[in-house]
Design an enzyme around this catalytic site. Structure first.
Site, PDB file in Angstrom:
ATOM      1  N   HIS A  34      26.851 -51.344   1.765  1.00  0.00           N
ATOM      2  CA  HIS A  34      27.338 -52.164   0.653  1.00  0.00           C
ATOM      3  C   HIS A  34      28.161 -51.263  -0.273  1.00  0.00           C
ATOM      4  O   HIS A  34      28.298 -50.058  -0.008  1.00  0.00           O
ATOM      5  CB  HIS A  34      26.165 -52.834  -0.065  1.00  0.00           C
ATOM      6  CG  HIS A  34      25.072 -51.884  -0.452  1.00  0.00           C
ATOM      7  ND1 HIS A  34      25.257 -50.878  -1.387  1.00  0.00           N
ATOM      8  CD2 HIS A  34      23.789 -51.745  -0.025  1.00  0.00           C
ATOM      9  CE1 HIS A  34      24.145 -50.195  -1.529  1.00  0.00           C
ATOM     10  NE2 HIS A  34      23.230 -50.690  -0.703  1.00  0.00           N
ATOM     11  N   HIS A  37      26.873 -47.727  -1.209  1.00  0.00           N
ATOM     12  CA  HIS A  37      27.157 -46.683  -0.217  1.00  0.00           C
ATOM     13  C   HIS A  37      28.642 -46.277  -0.277  1.00  0.00           C
ATOM     14  O   HIS A  37      28.978 -45.100  -0.203  1.00  0.00           O
ATOM     15  CB  HIS A  37      26.899 -47.200   1.204  1.00  0.00           C
ATOM     16  CG  HIS A  37      25.483 -47.586   1.485  1.00  0.00           C
ATOM     17  ND1 HIS A  37      25.107 -48.873   1.746  1.00  0.00           N
ATOM     18  CD2 HIS A  37      24.343 -46.847   1.553  1.00  0.00           C
ATOM     19  CE1 HIS A  37      23.805 -48.925   1.984  1.00  0.00           C
ATOM     20  NE2 HIS A  37      23.318 -47.708   1.869  1.00  0.00           N
ATOM     21  N   LYS A 149      20.471 -44.736  -7.700  1.00  0.00           N
ATOM     22  CA  LYS A 149      19.583 -45.860  -7.369  1.00  0.00           C
ATOM     23  C   LYS A 149      18.215 -45.339  -6.919  1.00  0.00           C
ATOM     24  O   LYS A 149      17.178 -45.875  -7.277  1.00  0.00           O
ATOM     25  CB  LYS A 149      20.243 -46.682  -6.258  1.00  0.00           C
ATOM     26  CG  LYS A 149      19.354 -47.597  -5.489  1.00  0.00           C
ATOM     27  CD  LYS A 149      19.223 -48.902  -6.208  1.00  0.00           C
ATOM     28  CE  LYS A 149      18.188 -49.800  -5.596  1.00  0.00           C
ATOM     29  NZ  LYS A 149      17.976 -49.661  -4.187  1.00  0.00           N
ATOM     30  N   ASP A 150      18.230 -44.279  -6.076  1.00  0.00           N
ATOM     31  CA  ASP A 150      16.979 -43.663  -5.623  1.00  0.00           C
ATOM     32  C   ASP A 150      16.747 -42.404  -6.458  1.00  0.00           C
ATOM     33  O   ASP A 150      16.909 -41.283  -5.986  1.00  0.00           O
ATOM     34  CB  ASP A 150      17.086 -43.331  -4.131  1.00  0.00           C
ATOM     35  CG  ASP A 150      17.265 -44.584  -3.296  1.00  0.00           C
ATOM     36  OD1 ASP A 150      16.277 -45.161  -2.862  1.00  0.00           O
ATOM     37  OD2 ASP A 150      18.426 -45.015  -3.116  1.00  0.00           O
ATOM     38  N   LEU A 184      22.612 -52.998  -6.214  1.00  0.00           N
ATOM     39  CA  LEU A 184      22.903 -53.245  -4.795  1.00  0.00           C
ATOM     40  C   LEU A 184      21.890 -52.514  -3.931  1.00  0.00           C
ATOM     41  O   LEU A 184      21.502 -51.384  -4.222  1.00  0.00           O
ATOM     42  CB  LEU A 184      24.307 -52.760  -4.448  1.00  0.00           C
ATOM     43  CG  LEU A 184      25.468 -53.472  -5.127  1.00  0.00           C
ATOM     44  CD1 LEU A 184      26.789 -52.910  -4.627  1.00  0.00           C
ATOM     45  CD2 LEU A 184      25.417 -54.959  -4.869  1.00  0.00           C
TER      46      LEU A 184
HETATM   47  P1  AMP Z   1      20.092 -46.009   1.927  1.00  0.00           P
HETATM   48  O1  AMP Z   1      21.004 -46.506   2.991  1.00  0.00           O
HETATM   49  O2  AMP Z   1      19.379 -47.090   1.188  1.00  0.00           O
HETATM   50  O3  AMP Z   1      19.191 -44.903   2.403  1.00  0.00           O
HETATM   51  O4  AMP Z   1      21.036 -45.331   0.838  1.00  0.00           O
HETATM   52  C1  AMP Z   1      21.935 -44.315   1.162  1.00  0.00           C
HETATM   53  C2  AMP Z   1      22.481 -43.713  -0.105  1.00  0.00           C
HETATM   54  O5  AMP Z   1      23.142 -44.720  -0.882  1.00  0.00           O
HETATM   55  C3  AMP Z   1      21.377 -43.130  -1.010  1.00  0.00           C
HETATM   56  O6  AMP Z   1      21.817 -41.913  -1.575  1.00  0.00           O
HETATM   57  C4  AMP Z   1      21.214 -44.194  -2.060  1.00  0.00           C
HETATM   58  O7  AMP Z   1      20.734 -43.694  -3.296  1.00  0.00           O
HETATM   59  C5  AMP Z   1      22.643 -44.706  -2.198  1.00  0.00           C
HETATM   60  N1  AMP Z   1      22.647 -46.056  -2.781  1.00  0.00           N
HETATM   61  C6  AMP Z   1      21.952 -47.137  -2.346  1.00  0.00           C
HETATM   62  N2  AMP Z   1      22.153 -48.189  -3.166  1.00  0.00           N
HETATM   63  C7  AMP Z   1      22.981 -47.749  -4.142  1.00  0.00           C
HETATM   64  C8  AMP Z   1      23.559 -48.371  -5.306  1.00  0.00           C
HETATM   65  N3  AMP Z   1      23.311 -49.640  -5.622  1.00  0.00           N
HETATM   66  N4  AMP Z   1      24.367 -47.621  -6.092  1.00  0.00           N
HETATM   67  C9  AMP Z   1      24.618 -46.320  -5.774  1.00  0.00           C
HETATM   68  N5  AMP Z   1      24.112 -45.690  -4.714  1.00  0.00           N
HETATM   69  C10 AMP Z   1      23.310 -46.390  -3.899  1.00  0.00           C
END
Ligand code: AMP
Length: 283
Positions: A34, A37, A149-150, A184
């Protein structure tokens, strides 16, 4: 964009890039991409010579009660998106490739891994750190991009990089949100329309907390109480935690002074969502 499925192929590419003196930017993800990412991807493309994105739904960061099987996946869609963005390499290994037979080695960042999300998600950060360290060893990035976000993950990974003297710069980018405030997340696609509305209670409670602080409230307990009330008024929401903490050791603070992280996790139906804000007071 080149799609790489094995560690051997990825390492070969990395050796070539290094020999050409290229700066490697890296964005690890679990896919179902999204705009959150893509913000990281665009920053990497802007700053680095070559950008590697990984997609890997990492089994070791889900505990057995969690949604590993249901986690949304669509590699075709994701690779089309990344191709359009101008990503150079997509690394998407199978679980067997990453965790070979008899796998035994794990990385732990003590104390920090047990707080906030670590209390409900036992072993989660051990899985995250192990995976990210393995990816860093394979991709050898100069700079790697993560989302605020994390928030806990970002703090833990920075600690791991410092403690283990890794030669990678960690950059943390702000949370991307929907127009109505929802952060997101790939998991948002698992929400039905009613749950989607209920999910707004997370960002609503954070906005309310920020407003209270702007009006002069400093007592963490009072701020948390107000947030609890907002979550409590939403029948589909079940609170996991709300915490107000400092950003080094993630210790709770009783008064919001200078800088604080306000973080929460809430189950909306079966879907566990997280959100946070950083607040800074002037005094
Ligand atoms: P994930 O696929 O959920 O493991 O996320 C991959 C990376 O994208 C991680 O570093 C997350 O912190 C970042 N991420 C996920 N959602 C968001 C968001 N809404 N805004 C900014 N970064 C995000």
């Amino acid at each position: 964009m080149r799609l790489l499925r094995t560690i051997k192929e990825m390492k070969k590419v990395v050796r070539e890039l290094k020999s050409q003196g290229k700066i490697i930017g890296f964005v690890p993800t679990m896919g179902y991409l999204h705009e959150g990412h893509l913000g990281l991807v665009r920053e990497s493309i802007r700053k680095a010579d070559s950008t590697v994105v990984s997609i890997f739904v990492n089994p070791t960061q889900f505990d057995p009660r969690e949604d590993f099987k249901e986690y949304p996946r669509d590699l075709k869609r994701d690779s089309e998106i990344l191709e359009k963005e101008g990503v150079d390499f997509l690394f998407t290994p199978d679980a067997d490739e990453i965790y070979s037979d008899g796998y035994k080695t794990y990385v732990e960042v003590h104390d920090l891994q047990d707080r906030l999300c670590g209390r409900t998600r036992t072993g989660h950060f051990r899985g995250v750190c192990t995976m990210v360290l393995k990816l860093f060893n394979i991709v050898l990035p100069d700079v790697s991009f993560f989302g605020q976000k994390d928030a806990q993950q970002a703090i833990i990974l920075k600690r791991m990089v410092k403690d283990l003297d890794l030669d990678v710069k960690i950059e943390i980018l702000p949370i991307k949100r929907e127009k109505d405030g929802l952060a997101l997340s790939s998991r948002n696609t698992c929400l039905n329309p009613e749950e989607r509305k209920a999910a707004l209670s997370l960002s609503k409670s954070l906005i309310e907390a920020r407003m209270k602080i702007e009006k002069g409230e400093r007592d963490s307990e009072k701020i948390i109480q107000r947030m609890r009330k907002i979550i409590g008024e939403e029948p589909l929401a079940e609170l996991d935690y709300i915490e107000i903490i400092e950003m080094n050791e993630l210790n709770p603070i009783t008064r919001v002074e200078k800088e604080a992280l306000i973080a929460l996790a809430v189950f909306i139906g079966k879907v566990r969502l997280i959100d946070n804000i950083i607040v800074r007071t002037k005094e």
